[in-house]
Design a protein around this motif. Structure first.
Motif, mmCIF file in Angstrom:
data_model
loop_
_atom_site.group_PDB
_atom_site.id
_atom_site.type_symbol
_atom_site.label_atom_id
_atom_site.label_comp_id
_atom_site.label_asym_id
_atom_site.label_seq_id
_atom_site.Cartn_x
_atom_site.Cartn_y
_atom_site.Cartn_z
ATOM 1 N N CYS A 26 0.853 -1.194 0.000
ATOM 2 C CA CYS A 26 0.000 0.000 0.000
ATOM 3 C C CYS A 26 0.885 1.239 0.000
ATOM 4 O O CYS A 26 2.065 1.169 0.336
ATOM 5 C CB CYS A 26 -0.855 0.046 1.272
ATOM 6 N N ASN A 27 0.281 2.368 -0.325
ATOM 7 C CA ASN A 27 1.015 3.630 -0.300
ATOM 8 C C ASN A 27 0.880 4.319 1.058
ATOM 9 O O ASN A 27 0.063 3.923 1.887
ATOM 10 C CB ASN A 27 0.536 4.548 -1.430
ATOM 11 N N ASP A 28 1.686 5.343 1.254
ATOM 12 C CA ASP A 28 1.691 6.069 2.532
ATOM 13 C C ASP A 28 0.827 7.332 2.496
ATOM 14 O O ASP A 28 0.920 8.174 3.381
ATOM 15 C CB ASP A 28 3.121 6.410 2.954
ATOM 16 N N LEU A 65 5.919 4.165 6.345
ATOM 17 C CA LEU A 65 6.719 3.233 5.556
ATOM 18 C C LEU A 65 7.268 2.105 6.425
ATOM 19 O O LEU A 65 7.815 2.356 7.499
ATOM 20 C CB LEU A 65 7.864 3.976 4.859
ATOM 21 N N ILE A 83 2.889 -1.018 4.145
ATOM 22 C CA ILE A 83 3.196 0.297 3.588
ATOM 23 C C ILE A 83 4.602 0.236 2.982
ATOM 24 O O ILE A 83 5.601 0.275 3.691
ATOM 25 C CB ILE A 83 3.106 1.413 4.656
ATOM 26 N N GLN A 85 5.243 1.880 -0.338
ATOM 27 C CA GLN A 85 5.465 2.847 -1.413
ATOM 28 C C GLN A 85 5.177 4.245 -0.894
ATOM 29 O O GLN A 85 4.268 4.451 -0.097
ATOM 30 C CB GLN A 85 4.651 2.517 -2.665
ATOM 31 N N HIS A 86 6.015 5.167 -1.334
ATOM 32 C CA HIS A 86 5.880 6.576 -0.949
ATOM 33 C C HIS A 86 5.191 7.300 -2.097
ATOM 34 O O HIS A 86 5.739 7.401 -3.194
ATOM 35 C CB HIS A 86 7.249 7.185 -0.672
ATOM 36 N N GLY A 87 3.988 7.778 -1.837
ATOM 37 C CA GLY A 87 3.221 8.432 -2.884
ATOM 38 C C GLY A 87 2.597 7.426 -3.819
ATOM 39 O O GLY A 87 2.585 6.221 -3.562
ATOM 40 N N ILE A 88 2.082 7.956 -4.939
ATOM 41 C CA ILE A 88 1.388 7.076 -5.875
ATOM 42 C C ILE A 88 1.810 7.264 -7.329
ATOM 43 O O ILE A 88 1.405 6.508 -8.182
ATOM 44 C CB ILE A 88 -0.150 7.246 -5.771
ATOM 45 N N PRO A 96 7.380 5.118 -6.957
ATOM 46 C CA PRO A 96 6.909 5.143 -5.563
ATOM 47 C C PRO A 96 7.428 4.004 -4.674
ATOM 48 O O PRO A 96 7.452 4.150 -3.456
ATOM 49 C CB PRO A 96 5.384 5.047 -5.694
ATOM 50 N N ARG A 98 9.385 1.575 -2.297
ATOM 51 C CA ARG A 98 10.481 1.781 -1.349
ATOM 52 C C ARG A 98 10.899 0.395 -0.858
ATOM 53 O O ARG A 98 10.240 -0.216 -0.021
ATOM 54 C CB ARG A 98 10.048 2.663 -0.162
ATOM 55 N N ALA A 130 3.382 0.545 -8.126
ATOM 56 C CA ALA A 130 4.499 1.102 -7.353
ATOM 57 C C ALA A 130 5.768 1.229 -8.185
ATOM 58 O O ALA A 130 6.699 1.932 -7.807
ATOM 59 C CB ALA A 130 4.772 0.252 -6.110
#
Length: 159
Positions: A26-28, A65, A83, A85-88, A96, A98, A130
């Motif tokens: 999922c994203n943050d 993250l 969590i 991925q940073h952003g989308i 995105p 990480r 991602a």
């Protein structure tokens, strides 16, 4: 050390008899609306509800993250919202995904799998929206899960 088992199929219909952990990235940002999460929401809407609440209340919890939220969706099935991925969107700072966060989340997942005697099931995490590369994710799975004797199945979905 065992190997990852690759199958064609749907990761929301995991194979096997043991307790199953379905892992996904999922994203943050609290966004839930594209990719594998749609399949999860169709089958278990409580996973999305829990993720959105976790994000909304992030000031008072571990959302960020590398964190993992476990949502029990059936008596022997859990969804692991990781969590990783940073952003989308891909932008000036790259994709995105990480990898370090995915590695941290997989470490937590391994602890949960060992504690509950579970197998782990997933799509090719971090490699869809991602923007990650499986050649970088696969070694993390080997290091964090396979090395601890955890059975891992990766599902390649045929549309």
């Amino acid at each position: 050390m065992s190997e990852i088992r690759y199958v064609r199929g749907d990761a929301t219909a995991p194979q096997g008899k043991s307790v199953k952990l379905i892992a996904h990235v999922c994203n943050d940002l609290g966004g839930w609306g594209k990719g594998f999460v749609l399949a999860i929401s169709r089958r278990w809407p409580e996973s999305e509800t829990a993720y959105r609440r976790w994000h909304r209340e992030r000031a008072g919890n571990d959302f960020g993250l590398g964190a993992v939220q476990y949502v029990r969706v059936e008596p022997h099935v859990w969804v692991a919202n990781m969590i990783g991925q940073h952003g989308i969107r891909t932008g000036s700072k790259g994709v995105p995904v990480r990898y370090e966060a995915i590695g941290t989340a997989l470490g937590s997942l391994a602890d949960k799998a060992v504690e509950s005697g579970a197998s782990v099931h997933m799509p090719r995490i971090g490699c869809g929206l991602a923007g990650g590369q499986w050649s970088r994710v696969e070694p993390l799975i080997a290091e964090r899960l396979l090395s601890r004797g955890i059975s891992v199945t990766v599902y390649d979905y045929d549309k």
